[in-house]
Design an enzyme around this catalytic site. Structure first.
Site, PDB file in Angstrom:
ATOM      1  N   LYS A  86       0.825  -1.197   0.000  1.00 18.34           N
ATOM      2  CA  LYS A  86       0.000   0.000   0.000  1.00 18.34           C
ATOM      3  C   LYS A  86       0.874   1.269   0.000  1.00 18.34           C
ATOM      4  O   LYS A  86       2.093   1.194   0.242  1.00 18.34           O
ATOM      5  CB  LYS A  86      -0.928  -0.033   1.225  1.00 18.34           C
ATOM      6  CG  LYS A  86      -1.938  -1.202   1.187  1.00 18.34           C
ATOM      7  CD  LYS A  86      -2.910  -1.130   2.360  1.00 18.34           C
ATOM      8  CE  LYS A  86      -3.920  -2.266   2.319  1.00 18.34           C
ATOM      9  NZ  LYS A  86      -4.963  -2.126   3.378  1.00 18.34           N
ATOM     10  N   TYR A 125     -12.072  -1.512  -4.078  1.00 13.93           N
ATOM     11  CA  TYR A 125     -12.645  -1.784  -2.756  1.00 13.93           C
ATOM     12  C   TYR A 125     -14.178  -1.704  -2.748  1.00 13.93           C
ATOM     13  O   TYR A 125     -14.775  -1.475  -1.693  1.00 13.93           O
ATOM     14  CB  TYR A 125     -12.053  -0.823  -1.723  1.00 13.93           C
ATOM     15  CG  TYR A 125     -10.734  -1.301  -1.124  1.00 13.93           C
ATOM     16  CD1 TYR A 125     -10.645  -2.524  -0.453  1.00 13.93           C
ATOM     17  CD2 TYR A 125      -9.583  -0.519  -1.195  1.00 13.93           C
ATOM     18  CE1 TYR A 125      -9.448  -2.949   0.112  1.00 13.93           C
ATOM     19  CE2 TYR A 125      -8.378  -0.945  -0.634  1.00 13.93           C
ATOM     20  CZ  TYR A 125      -8.324  -2.161   0.025  1.00 13.93           C
ATOM     21  OH  TYR A 125      -7.148  -2.589   0.589  1.00 13.93           O
ATOM     22  N   PHE A 173     -15.494   3.504   6.746  1.00 16.80           N
ATOM     23  CA  PHE A 173     -14.113   3.873   6.429  1.00 16.80           C
ATOM     24  C   PHE A 173     -13.834   3.913   4.917  1.00 16.80           C
ATOM     25  O   PHE A 173     -12.698   4.143   4.503  1.00 16.80           O
ATOM     26  CB  PHE A 173     -13.116   2.933   7.131  1.00 16.80           C
ATOM     27  CG  PHE A 173     -13.314   1.456   6.832  1.00 16.80           C
ATOM     28  CD1 PHE A 173     -12.804   0.885   5.678  1.00 16.80           C
ATOM     29  CD2 PHE A 173     -13.991   0.634   7.734  1.00 16.80           C
ATOM     30  CE1 PHE A 173     -12.965  -0.469   5.404  1.00 16.80           C
ATOM     31  CE2 PHE A 173     -14.170  -0.727   7.469  1.00 16.80           C
ATOM     32  CZ  PHE A 173     -13.657  -1.263   6.301  1.00 16.80           C
ATOM     33  N   ARG A 219      -1.912 -14.370   3.871  1.00 10.43           N
ATOM     34  CA  ARG A 219      -2.679 -13.755   4.962  1.00 10.43           C
ATOM     35  C   ARG A 219      -1.943 -13.974   6.299  1.00 10.43           C
ATOM     36  O   ARG A 219      -1.972 -13.113   7.181  1.00 10.43           O
ATOM     37  CB  ARG A 219      -4.099 -14.333   5.034  1.00 10.43           C
ATOM     38  CG  ARG A 219      -4.977 -14.054   3.817  1.00 10.43           C
ATOM     39  CD  ARG A 219      -5.486 -12.642   3.684  1.00 10.43           C
ATOM     40  NE  ARG A 219      -6.092 -12.074   4.857  1.00 10.43           N
ATOM     41  CZ  ARG A 219      -6.823 -10.954   4.847  1.00 10.43           C
ATOM     42  NH1 ARG A 219      -7.064 -10.303   3.704  1.00 10.43           N
ATOM     43  NH2 ARG A 219      -7.313 -10.452   5.943  1.00 10.43           N
ATOM     44  N   THR A 257      -5.948  -7.633  10.232  1.00  8.65           N
ATOM     45  CA  THR A 257      -6.246  -6.291   9.698  1.00  8.65           C
ATOM     46  C   THR A 257      -5.814  -5.206  10.675  1.00  8.65           C
ATOM     47  O   THR A 257      -5.146  -4.243  10.301  1.00  8.65           O
ATOM     48  CB  THR A 257      -7.763  -6.169   9.426  1.00  8.65           C
ATOM     49  OG1 THR A 257      -8.180  -7.269   8.618  1.00  8.65           O
ATOM     50  CG2 THR A 257      -8.097  -4.852   8.749  1.00  8.65           C
ATOM     51  N   ARG A 311       2.166  -6.761   9.360  1.00 11.39           N
ATOM     52  CA  ARG A 311       1.385  -5.686   9.970  1.00 11.39           C
ATOM     53  C   ARG A 311       1.797  -5.429  11.424  1.00 11.39           C
ATOM     54  O   ARG A 311       1.866  -4.273  11.851  1.00 11.39           O
ATOM     55  CB  ARG A 311      -0.102  -6.006   9.848  1.00 11.39           C
ATOM     56  CG  ARG A 311      -0.621  -5.761   8.422  1.00 11.39           C
ATOM     57  CD  ARG A 311      -1.974  -6.380   8.186  1.00 11.39           C
ATOM     58  NE  ARG A 311      -2.634  -5.878   6.972  1.00 11.39           N
ATOM     59  CZ  ARG A 311      -3.787  -6.357   6.507  1.00 11.39           C
ATOM     60  NH1 ARG A 311      -4.396  -7.340   7.144  1.00 11.39           N
ATOM     61  NH2 ARG A 311      -4.320  -5.854   5.408  1.00 11.39           N
ATOM     62  N   ASN A 362      -2.026  -0.142   6.919  1.00 16.31           N
ATOM     63  CA  ASN A 362      -1.499  -1.414   7.402  1.00 16.31           C
ATOM     64  C   ASN A 362      -0.624  -2.136   6.373  1.00 16.31           C
ATOM     65  O   ASN A 362      -0.522  -3.359   6.358  1.00 16.31           O
ATOM     66  CB  ASN A 362      -2.641  -2.302   7.913  1.00 16.31           C
ATOM     67  CG  ASN A 362      -3.704  -2.552   6.854  1.00 16.31           C
ATOM     68  OD1 ASN A 362      -3.525  -2.173   5.707  1.00 16.31           O
ATOM     69  ND2 ASN A 362      -4.784  -3.209   7.230  1.00 16.31           N
ATOM     70  N   HIS A 401      -2.059  -5.469   1.336  1.00 22.16           N
ATOM     71  CA  HIS A 401      -3.355  -6.081   1.046  1.00 22.16           C
ATOM     72  C   HIS A 401      -3.110  -7.500   0.576  1.00 22.16           C
ATOM     73  O   HIS A 401      -2.123  -7.769  -0.110  1.00 22.16           O
ATOM     74  CB  HIS A 401      -4.085  -5.311  -0.068  1.00 22.16           C
ATOM     75  CG  HIS A 401      -5.256  -6.079  -0.629  1.00 22.16           C
ATOM     76  ND1 HIS A 401      -6.495  -6.043  -0.040  1.00 22.16           N
ATOM     77  CD2 HIS A 401      -5.342  -6.957  -1.674  1.00 22.16           C
ATOM     78  CE1 HIS A 401      -7.314  -6.857  -0.717  1.00 22.16           C
ATOM     79  NE2 HIS A 401      -6.637  -7.413  -1.706  1.00 22.16           N
ATOM     80  N   GLU A 407      -9.620  -9.885  -8.139  1.00 19.81           N
ATOM     81  CA  GLU A 407      -8.637  -8.838  -7.843  1.00 19.81           C
ATOM     82  C   GLU A 407      -7.441  -8.901  -8.796  1.00 19.81           C
ATOM     83  O   GLU A 407      -6.926  -7.864  -9.220  1.00 19.81           O
ATOM     84  CB  GLU A 407      -8.173  -8.966  -6.388  1.00 19.81           C
ATOM     85  CG  GLU A 407      -9.281  -8.601  -5.404  1.00 19.81           C
ATOM     86  CD  GLU A 407      -8.868  -8.758  -3.944  1.00 19.81           C
ATOM     87  OE1 GLU A 407      -9.716  -8.490  -3.083  1.00 19.81           O
ATOM     88  OE2 GLU A 407      -7.709  -9.145  -3.668  1.00 19.81           O
TER      89      GLU A 407
END
Ligand code: IDP
Ligand code: MG
Length: 138
Positions: free
Chosen positions: A9, A49, A57, A85, A91, A102, A112, A115, A126
């Site tokens: 990100k 998203y 948010f 993950r 998250t 993270r 964070n 993704h 995606e």
């Protein structure tokens, strides 16, 4: 062999964490099948998203995701959706397991660093959002 979408990100790119994140993927035996740096428009971030469009948010998240360059990657490997993950952590970085990306680097529930797709169906959607078949190795 499974595929997943990973994004470093804008906070991760701005803070010089690209190499560190990729090192963790490669160290875990994950292969990078495609990779590029892009800067999403607000509209492109909203499209990506869309699943979160009703969340409180959403506006802030899409502002953040369009605030600077990101690195998008297709990762391949056995069980790579879950593996990625696990490397990412929860998250909310405050709940992320020690040693995860993270837990080590996130500064905020929104900022964070990474993704990762959460299931085979979302991974396929995606990946197709950012890459054509011709751009994906193997
Ligand atoms: P994930 O990235 O771990 O899959 P999601 O629930 O899909 O988490 O949320 C997408 C992204 O939206 C998160 O990575 C984070 O950047 C942001 N986000 C999630 N929950 C919140 C929140 O409660 N406040 C602000 N941002 C959030
Ligand atoms: Mg998600």
């Amino acid at each position: 062999m499974e595929s997943t979408l990973s994004i470093i990100k804008p906070d991760g790119v701005a803070r010089g964490l690209v190499g560190e994140v990729i090192r963790r993927f490669e160290g875990a035996g994950i292969k990078i099948a495609a990779m590029k740096m892009i800067h999403m428009s607000k509209q492109e971030a909203e499209g990506f998203y869309a699943v979160h469009k009703d969340k409180p948010f959403f506006d802030s998240l899409t502002d953040f995701m369009s605030s600077g360059p990101i690195v998008v990657m297709v990762l391949k490997g056995e069980n790579v959706i879950k593996k990625n993950r696990e490397l990412m952590g929860a998250t909310n970085f405050k709940e992320a397991a020690p040693g995860t990306i993270r837990a080590d680097f996130a500064t905020d529930i929104e900022k964070n660093v990474v993704h990762g797709s959460d299931a085979p169906e979302t991974a396929a959607t995606e990946i197709a959002y950012f890459f054509s078949q011709l751009e994906i190795k193997g």
